[in-house]
Design an enzyme around this catalytic site. Structure first.
Site, PDB file in Angstrom:
ATOM      1  N   THR A 112       0.847  -1.187   0.000  1.00 54.29           N
ATOM      2  CA  THR A 112       0.000   0.000   0.000  1.00 54.29           C
ATOM      3  C   THR A 112       0.882   1.236   0.000  1.00 54.29           C
ATOM      4  O   THR A 112       1.554   1.522   0.994  1.00 54.29           O
ATOM      5  CB  THR A 112      -0.934   0.034   1.218  1.00 54.29           C
ATOM      6  OG1 THR A 112      -1.773  -1.124   1.215  1.00 54.29           O
ATOM      7  CG2 THR A 112      -1.812   1.285   1.181  1.00 54.29           C
ATOM      8  N   LYS A 187      -7.162   1.924  -3.003  1.00 52.80           N
ATOM      9  CA  LYS A 187      -6.767   1.342  -1.711  1.00 52.80           C
ATOM     10  C   LYS A 187      -6.747   2.412  -0.615  1.00 52.80           C
ATOM     11  O   LYS A 187      -7.240   2.190   0.498  1.00 52.80           O
ATOM     12  CB  LYS A 187      -5.394   0.686  -1.844  1.00 52.80           C
ATOM     13  CG  LYS A 187      -4.797   0.189  -0.544  1.00 52.80           C
ATOM     14  CD  LYS A 187      -5.656  -0.872   0.145  1.00 52.80           C
ATOM     15  CE  LYS A 187      -5.046  -1.304   1.455  1.00 52.80           C
ATOM     16  NZ  LYS A 187      -5.912  -2.222   2.216  1.00 52.80           N
ATOM     17  N   LYS A 255      -0.083   5.555   8.326  1.00 56.48           N
ATOM     18  CA  LYS A 255       0.592   5.828   7.036  1.00 56.48           C
ATOM     19  C   LYS A 255      -0.428   5.987   5.944  1.00 56.48           C
ATOM     20  O   LYS A 255      -0.354   6.900   5.120  1.00 56.48           O
ATOM     21  CB  LYS A 255       1.574   4.694   6.746  1.00 56.48           C
ATOM     22  CG  LYS A 255       2.259   4.694   5.399  1.00 56.48           C
ATOM     23  CD  LYS A 255       1.603   3.705   4.419  1.00 56.48           C
ATOM     24  CE  LYS A 255       1.689   2.279   4.897  1.00 56.48           C
ATOM     25  NZ  LYS A 255       1.081   1.319   3.917  1.00 56.48           N
TER      26      LYS A 255
HETATM   27  N1  LIG Z   1      -1.758  -6.157   7.784  1.00 57.12           N
HETATM   28  C1  LIG Z   1      -2.837  -5.862   7.049  1.00 57.12           C
HETATM   29  O1  LIG Z   1      -3.999  -6.102   7.466  1.00 57.12           O
HETATM   30  C2  LIG Z   1      -2.703  -5.260   5.702  1.00 57.12           C
HETATM   31  C3  LIG Z   1      -1.542  -4.600   5.295  1.00 57.12           C
HETATM   32  N2  LIG Z   1      -1.494  -4.056   4.030  1.00 57.12           N
HETATM   33  C4  LIG Z   1      -0.289  -3.366   3.551  1.00 57.12           C
HETATM   34  O2  LIG Z   1       0.635  -4.387   3.180  1.00 57.12           O
HETATM   35  C5  LIG Z   1       1.973  -3.957   3.403  1.00 57.12           C
HETATM   36  C6  LIG Z   1       2.658  -4.933   4.357  1.00 57.12           C
HETATM   37  O3  LIG Z   1       1.885  -4.935   5.528  1.00 57.12           O
HETATM   38  P1  LIG Z   1       2.136  -6.006   6.682  1.00 57.12           P
HETATM   39  O4  LIG Z   1       2.522  -7.307   6.067  1.00 57.12           O
HETATM   40  O5  LIG Z   1       0.961  -5.940   7.583  1.00 57.12           O
HETATM   41  O6  LIG Z   1       3.389  -5.326   7.409  1.00 57.12           O
HETATM   42  P2  LIG Z   1       4.581  -5.940   8.253  1.00 57.12           P
HETATM   43  O7  LIG Z   1       5.076  -4.773   9.037  1.00 57.12           O
HETATM   44  O8  LIG Z   1       4.184  -7.202   8.917  1.00 57.12           O
HETATM   45  O9  LIG Z   1       5.647  -6.329   7.113  1.00 57.12           O
HETATM   46  C7  LIG Z   1       6.295  -5.286   6.439  1.00 57.12           C
HETATM   47  C8  LIG Z   1       7.257  -5.915   5.448  1.00 57.12           C
HETATM   48  O10 LIG Z   1       8.031  -4.879   4.881  1.00 57.12           O
HETATM   49  C9  LIG Z   1       9.411  -5.145   5.134  1.00 57.12           C
HETATM   50  N3  LIG Z   1      10.172  -3.912   5.301  1.00 57.12           N
HETATM   51  C10 LIG Z   1       9.865  -2.869   6.099  1.00 57.12           C
HETATM   52  N4  LIG Z   1      10.792  -1.886   5.947  1.00 57.12           N
HETATM   53  C11 LIG Z   1      11.698  -2.346   5.032  1.00 57.12           C
HETATM   54  C12 LIG Z   1      12.872  -1.812   4.441  1.00 57.12           C
HETATM   55  N5  LIG Z   1      13.284  -0.581   4.769  1.00 57.12           N
HETATM   56  N6  LIG Z   1      13.532  -2.564   3.523  1.00 57.12           N
HETATM   57  C13 LIG Z   1      13.086  -3.792   3.184  1.00 57.12           C
HETATM   58  N7  LIG Z   1      11.978  -4.363   3.696  1.00 57.12           N
HETATM   59  C14 LIG Z   1      11.293  -3.643   4.607  1.00 57.12           C
HETATM   60  C15 LIG Z   1       9.429  -5.974   6.399  1.00 57.12           C
HETATM   61  O11 LIG Z   1      10.672  -6.646   6.506  1.00 57.12           O
HETATM   62  P3  LIG Z   1      11.173  -7.152   7.964  1.00 57.12           P
HETATM   63  O12 LIG Z   1      10.470  -8.457   8.204  1.00 57.12           O
HETATM   64  O13 LIG Z   1      12.641  -7.283   7.812  1.00 57.12           O
HETATM   65  O14 LIG Z   1      10.780  -6.065   8.960  1.00 57.12           O
HETATM   66  C16 LIG Z   1       8.243  -6.887   6.110  1.00 57.12           C
HETATM   67  O15 LIG Z   1       8.592  -7.893   5.201  1.00 57.12           O
HETATM   68  C17 LIG Z   1       1.857  -2.528   3.970  1.00 57.12           C
HETATM   69  O16 LIG Z   1       1.987  -1.608   2.898  1.00 57.12           O
HETATM   70  C18 LIG Z   1       0.443  -2.485   4.538  1.00 57.12           C
HETATM   71  O17 LIG Z   1      -0.064  -1.157   4.574  1.00 57.12           O
HETATM   72  C19 LIG Z   1      -2.503  -4.207   3.124  1.00 57.12           C
HETATM   73  C20 LIG Z   1      -3.654  -4.857   3.484  1.00 57.12           C
HETATM   74  C21 LIG Z   1      -3.850  -5.381   4.811  1.00 57.12           C
HETATM   75  O1  LIG Z   2      -4.652  -2.279   4.635  1.00 56.24           O
HETATM   76  C1  LIG Z   2      -5.166  -3.043   5.490  1.00 56.24           C
HETATM   77  C2  LIG Z   2      -6.612  -3.223   5.474  1.00 56.24           C
HETATM   78  C3  LIG Z   2      -7.102  -4.256   6.430  1.00 56.24           C
HETATM   79  C4  LIG Z   2      -8.447  -4.731   5.978  1.00 56.24           C
HETATM   80  O2  LIG Z   2      -8.814  -4.475   4.812  1.00 56.24           O
HETATM   81  O3  LIG Z   2      -9.139  -5.360   6.809  1.00 56.24           O
END
Ligand SMILES: NC(=O)C1=CN([C@@H]2O[C@H](COP(=O)(O)OP(=O)(O)OC[C@H]3O[C@@H](n4cnc5c(N)ncnc54)[C@H](OP(=O)(O)O)[C@@H]3O)[C@@H](O)[C@H]2O)C=CC1
Ligand SMILES: O=CCCC(=O)O
Length: 307
Positions: A112, A187, A255
């Site tokens: 996102t 999104k 964010k």
């Molecule tokens: N959780 C949710 O319900 C949802 C999340 N999203 C979006 O999906 C994306 C991921 O979310 P989510 O999985 O929850 O987040 P997490 O914080 O669990 O994972 C983030 C990921 O990004 C990596 N990362 C962060 N900073 C860096 C960097 N500087 N360089 C390389 N890798 C990096 C992390 O690596 P490391 O493991 O090393 O920290 C990890 O793999 C986000 O954009 C979020 O907004 C979208 C829909 C739903």
């Molecule tokens: O970006 C995260 C959204 C979480 C959700 O759709 O429930």
């Protein structure tokens, strides 16, 4: 090279399946990649913190030590990163995916991010001759585990069609929205609404308690009425107990609100409710709740955080 600009390398042609890369194995990326592995795809993973690759490797995934080497060894590479900065760096920074891409390959960013960042990533990817698709997802941790995500895609239609079977494994629906930036915008609009909804729900829970009502009854009343939302039934009982098991980190919701407010400003659309909600998320984040679930925003309305 086929007419769609998407070649099928011999190795893939032999198995009939794409070699898939997956960059970013957090709350969302890990179950998404797992579902692809369980469906029989040849998946190669990378994560900044390598230990998070281990469960995937144990399931049969290959590993490469950089986004570049993942992209170089795969036909299509997905990326699921935290924010615009990390998404851009993984895509086109040092040892980034772009340096491993070439004509006939594809890059699908499911992070996102804002539209500007998505367009910049697209330009860097397409400069290599590869195809690009943005595909942020609606749905959280459990829909990711259950393959029930909603993909909001935009960019190269040929790549969309080629990876549609993978979207169908990871999700329940998919939308093709045209030009790069439209998926990102959709999104952010959805998450702007969602962040405001949970902030308003938080006010209701606290007010009901303050006037002597049982907030768990409020959750039941809401769940049976016109404002019913699965999110309220799911998160309400935990919020009442001041418990915020992380599905969607509060820092990512803030964010998204920040990016959505920027989007609104870019078209001079007034969004005072989202702006007010964002202030609550900023307060919660400043009090160390960024890694809790976004429902922890309720804490910012409690007297102890009001000073
Ligand atoms: N959780 C949710 O319900 C949802 C999340 N999203 C979006 O999906 C994306 C991921 O979310 P989510 O999985 O929850 O987040 P997490 O914080 O669990 O994972 C983030 C990921 O990004 C990596 N990362 C962060 N900073 C860096 C960097 N500087 N360089 C390389 N890798 C990096 C992390 O690596 P490391 O493991 O090393 O920290 C990890 O793999 C986000 O954009 C979020 O907004 C979208 C829909 C739903
Ligand atoms: O970006 C995260 C959204 C979480 C959700 O759709 O429930």
């Amino acid at each position: 090279m086929s007419s769609s600009g998407f070649s099928i390398p011999d190795a893939t042609a032999a198995t009939g399946k794409l070699r898939v890369g997956f960059l970013g194995l957090g709350i969302m990326g890990s179950p998404m990649a797992q579902n692809l592995i369980k469906s029989g795809y040849d998946v190669t993973v990378w994560n900044r913190t390598k230990s998070k690759c281990d469960p995937l490797i144990n399931l049969g995934a290959k590993y490469q030590p950089s986004p570049r080497e993942v992209a170089a060894s795969c036909d299509v590479t997905f990326a699921m990163l935290a924010d615009p900065e990390s998404a851009l760096n993984v895509a086109s920074g040092e040892n980034g995916a772009a340096s491993g891409l070439s004509p006939g390959k594809g890059y699908v960013d499911v992070s996102t991010v804002d539209a500007t960042t998505s367009k910049l990533i697209s330009a860097r990817i397409k400069d290599t001759g590869a195809l690009f698709l943005e595909a942020p997802v609606s749905g959280s941790k459990k829909p990711a585990e259950d393959g029930q995500l909603i993909f909001l895609t935009a960019g190269d239609k040929a790549l969309y069609e080629r990876v549609a079977p993978l979207f169908d494994i990871m999700g329940k629906s998919k939308f093709y929205l045209g030009e790069v930036g439209n998926g990102a915008a959709m999104k952010l609009v959805v998450n702007m609404i969602m962040g405001s909804m949970i902030a308003s729900f938080s006010e209701g829970l606290l007010l009901s308690e303050k006037v002597g009502l049982d907030p768990s009854i409020l959750v039941q009343v809401v769940s049976q009425g016109a404002i019913s939302a699965p999110m309220y039934s799911l998160k309400g009982p935990s919020m009442i107990q001041s418990l915020y098991p992380t599905a969607f980190p509060l820092k990512h919701q803030q964010k998204d609100l920040r990016l959505a407010l920027g989007l609104a400003e870019s078209v001079s659309q007034s969004t005072p409710i989202a702006a007010a909600a964002n202030e609550l998320y900023k307060v919660a984040k400043s009090h160390g709740l960024g890694d809790q679930d976004f429902s922890a925003v309720i804490e910012s309305l409690k007297s102890k955080l009001q000073h």
